[in-house]
Write an enzyme that holds these catalytic residues in place. Structure first.
Site, PDB file in Angstrom:
ATOM      1  CG  HIS A 158      46.383 -95.108 -48.100  1.00  0.00           C
ATOM      2  ND1 HIS A 158      47.189 -96.597 -49.005  1.00  0.00           N
ATOM      3  CD2 HIS A 158      46.836 -94.321 -48.792  1.00  0.00           C
ATOM      4  CE1 HIS A 158      47.965 -96.146 -49.704  1.00  0.00           C
ATOM      5  NE2 HIS A 158      47.838 -94.387 -49.545  1.00  0.00           N
ATOM      6  CB  CYS A 174      48.008 -90.898 -49.706  1.00  0.00           C
ATOM      7  SG  CYS A 174      46.113 -90.704 -50.938  1.00  0.00           S
TER       8      CYS A 174
END
Length: 198
Positions: A158, A174
């Protein structure tokens, strides 16, 4: 010339153990960095700027390879090339490793911390109801959702509203890119893309 090697044996052993997987890749030639659409990248090392590079891995074109130790993501292209992005990765012990598939994509995604994130970082409890998508959302401009065997791993590739974290290990696991870089990657990445994280 900068060289980067990941043992092929690591791919076999890691996939079995769901701990590591890998390839052998060599970074040989680097072209000019690609400019930012979200403004200046002051403070970002030139090493982590998006670049078109030579790539000698074994993965087919269209594969995404993330080297967490070097803090790079490679979008593998044809004829021995890749676009290389600088990334921020998970803190020690929180990173996803192995092979996954992108099964969902979101434009300006909303974000809700997981229960385990809130246990580790109680200050996140105030976001338990979620944060709507937008410039202040921790997932940034776009998100690619990693699935394994049809199930959400809860790991994402992301964007970030904290560009100074690129090149570091600070996330909850992440893989984060600059917002203009995740937009570029998002636009070129179809659902079903294989992601290899080493």
């Amino acid at each position: 010339m900068e060289e980067h090697h990941i043992a092929r044996r690591g791919l076999v052993l890691g996939t079995l153990a769901l701990m590591l997987s890998g390839c052998t890749s060599t970074l040989r030639e680097v072209t000019e960095p690609i400019s930012s659409a979200f403004g200046p990248r002051s403070g970002l090392s030139p090493r982590y700027r998006r670049q078109h590079v030579r790539y000698d891995g074994n993965e087919p074109p269209g594969t995404i390879v993330v080297d967490t130790s070097q803090r790079f993501l490679y979008a593998v292209e044809t004829d021995g090339w890749a676009t290389r992005y600088g990334v921020g990765v998970g803190e020690q012990g929180l990173s996803f490793k192995g092979t996954a598939t992108i099964a969902r994509k979101a434009d300006w995604p909303s974000w809700t911390p997981t229960a385990s994130m809130m246990r580790r970082k109680p200050r996140l409890v105030k976001y338990a109801g979620g944060v709507p998508g937008g410039p202040n959302n921790p997932l940034g401009a776009r998100a690619l959702y990693l699935y394994r065997n049809g199930r959400d791993t809860h790991f994402r590739i992301h964007g970030t509203n904290e560009p100074w974290t690129i090149g570091t290990a600070v996330s909850n696991g992440c893989i984060r890119l600059l917002n203009d870089d995740i937009i570029d990657l998002y636009d070129r990445t179809p659902l079903g893309t294989t992601v290899v994280v080493v």
